[in-house]
Design an enzyme around this catalytic site. Sequence first.
Site, mmCIF file in Angstrom:
data_model
loop_
_atom_site.group_PDB
_atom_site.id
_atom_site.type_symbol
_atom_site.label_atom_id
_atom_site.label_comp_id
_atom_site.label_asym_id
_atom_site.label_seq_id
_atom_site.Cartn_x
_atom_site.Cartn_y
_atom_site.Cartn_z
ATOM 1 N N LYS A 114 0.846 -1.208 0.000
ATOM 2 C CA LYS A 114 0.000 0.000 0.000
ATOM 3 C C LYS A 114 0.871 1.243 0.000
ATOM 4 C CE LYS A 114 0.868 1.430 4.396
ATOM 5 N NZ LYS A 114 1.665 2.640 4.656
ATOM 6 N N ASP A 156 -2.396 -1.887 9.913
ATOM 7 C CA ASP A 156 -2.574 -1.876 8.458
ATOM 8 C C ASP A 156 -3.118 -3.198 7.923
ATOM 9 O OD1 ASP A 156 -1.450 0.641 8.474
ATOM 10 O OD2 ASP A 156 0.527 -0.019 7.803
HETATM 11 P P1 ATP Z 1 4.443 0.038 7.905
HETATM 12 O O1 ATP Z 1 4.254 0.887 6.719
HETATM 13 O O2 ATP Z 1 3.313 -0.942 8.157
HETATM 14 O O3 ATP Z 1 4.836 0.747 9.138
HETATM 15 P P2 ATP Z 1 6.870 -0.849 6.707
HETATM 16 O O4 ATP Z 1 6.401 -1.084 5.312
HETATM 17 O O5 ATP Z 1 7.645 0.378 6.939
HETATM 18 O O6 ATP Z 1 5.648 -0.953 7.670
HETATM 19 P P3 ATP Z 1 7.512 -3.630 6.905
HETATM 20 O O7 ATP Z 1 8.049 -3.988 5.576
HETATM 21 O O8 ATP Z 1 6.163 -4.060 7.253
HETATM 22 O O9 ATP Z 1 7.703 -2.072 7.158
HETATM 23 O O10 ATP Z 1 8.574 -4.183 7.981
HETATM 24 C C1 ATP Z 1 8.611 -3.687 9.292
HETATM 25 C C2 ATP Z 1 9.435 -4.640 10.151
HETATM 26 O O11 ATP Z 1 8.706 -5.852 10.315
HETATM 27 C C3 ATP Z 1 10.768 -4.997 9.546
HETATM 28 O O12 ATP Z 1 11.751 -4.654 10.478
HETATM 29 C C4 ATP Z 1 10.720 -6.495 9.340
HETATM 30 O O13 ATP Z 1 11.923 -7.107 9.706
HETATM 31 C C5 ATP Z 1 9.580 -6.969 10.244
HETATM 32 N N1 ATP Z 1 8.808 -8.092 9.656
HETATM 33 C C6 ATP Z 1 8.295 -9.151 10.310
HETATM 34 N N2 ATP Z 1 7.657 -9.990 9.474
HETATM 35 C C7 ATP Z 1 7.758 -9.462 8.264
HETATM 36 C C8 ATP Z 1 7.316 -9.881 7.006
HETATM 37 N N3 ATP Z 1 6.625 -11.009 6.809
HETATM 38 N N4 ATP Z 1 7.588 -9.087 5.960
HETATM 39 C C9 ATP Z 1 8.261 -7.909 6.166
HETATM 40 N N5 ATP Z 1 8.729 -7.503 7.329
HETATM 41 C C10 ATP Z 1 8.484 -8.253 8.387
#
Ligand code: ATP
Length: 317
Positions: free
Chosen positions: A17, A144
């Site tokens: 997203k 989310d």
């Molecule tokens: P958001 O926008 O929801 O705050 P983000 O996109 O910035 O999140 P994500 O890619 O969701 O970040 O990753 C956040 C943290 O979650 C990372 O540090 C990652 O190591 C951990 N994590 C745990 N499980 C997963 C997964 N299946 N995929 C991605 N990251 C994961």
Amino acid sequence: MSLAAEPRGVTARVPGKINLELVVGPRREDGYHEVATVFHAVGVYDHVTVHASEEWSVQVHGPYADLVPADGANLALRAARHLAKVTRVRDRVAISIDKQIPVAGGMAGGSADAAGALVACEALWGLGLTREELIPIASHLGSDVPFLLHGGTAMGSGRGERLAPVLARGELHWVLWVSADEGLATPLVYAECDRLRGSRTVAHPEPSGRLLSALRTMDTEAVGVALRNDLQDAALSLIPDLRDVLQAGLDLGADGAVVSGSGPTVAFLVGSPAAAIDLSVGLAARGPQGEIKRAVGPVPGAHLVSSFTPSDPSRTG
Ligand code: ATP
């Protein structure tokens, strides 16, 4: 010797997203911030496959595999276990994730994998739950996650988990700039936002009428002008080079540019697939080090797919 057929897995495809608007209100007592956001699912996909297994496990494949925990901290595994617990299922699954959504990039890839695991396990276990019944289970897992089940374009309130539909017809074309360096941890970005704003917070966050009416007519230029993210200044404060990235895309003709969620991914809006190719080429030539992806939105949320071949390399837990 007869070869027993391996039991077939169930695969869910789930998008990332971006936030077309993210208005950040005050910090609540539970530590979350009250937000008003317009989520928009874009066509960058993870695939989450589940197989019946004796033990819980998770494997991660694809370009970002090294950045994702392959143990009990993985959000897909946590989602599968939570669904088993609340539905009193005693079965376990081995999960395989093909990870194409950038990690810690503000595109909610972890939440996407949690939503994918819910949809895949629900089908594997034959639970007969509707989307509406999965939403409260999803919101327990993260702010989310409900949206990644829902997909499309939707308003989120509360900490983002309370969804309402947005009337949006047609497609938007995006060029995504993904940082080549480490991502940004969401709590750090909210803390920086609080620090920069001091006492100047928005008491009652609401989405702007300007964005909602631009989406009703899918007027790309009007959507571009209405893009807004209250976390953008915080992301720019933590990674000042992002300012050059935003400016490069606007100089190259994007109709709008915004840091996605907590960043550092930057989303550029353009008017057509051809303009998306031109902007991708221009950004790649002009410099700012990063990966460039093109995507269309809105796209549906987590859904089952009939066949899928995962990529390599993988990490196993
Ligand atoms: P958001 O926008 O929801 O705050 P983000 O996109 O910035 O999140 P994500 O890619 O969701 O970040 O990753 C956040 C943290 O979650 C990372 O540090 C990652 O190591 C951990 N994590 C745990 N499980 C997963 C997964 N299946 N995929 C991605 N990251 C994961």
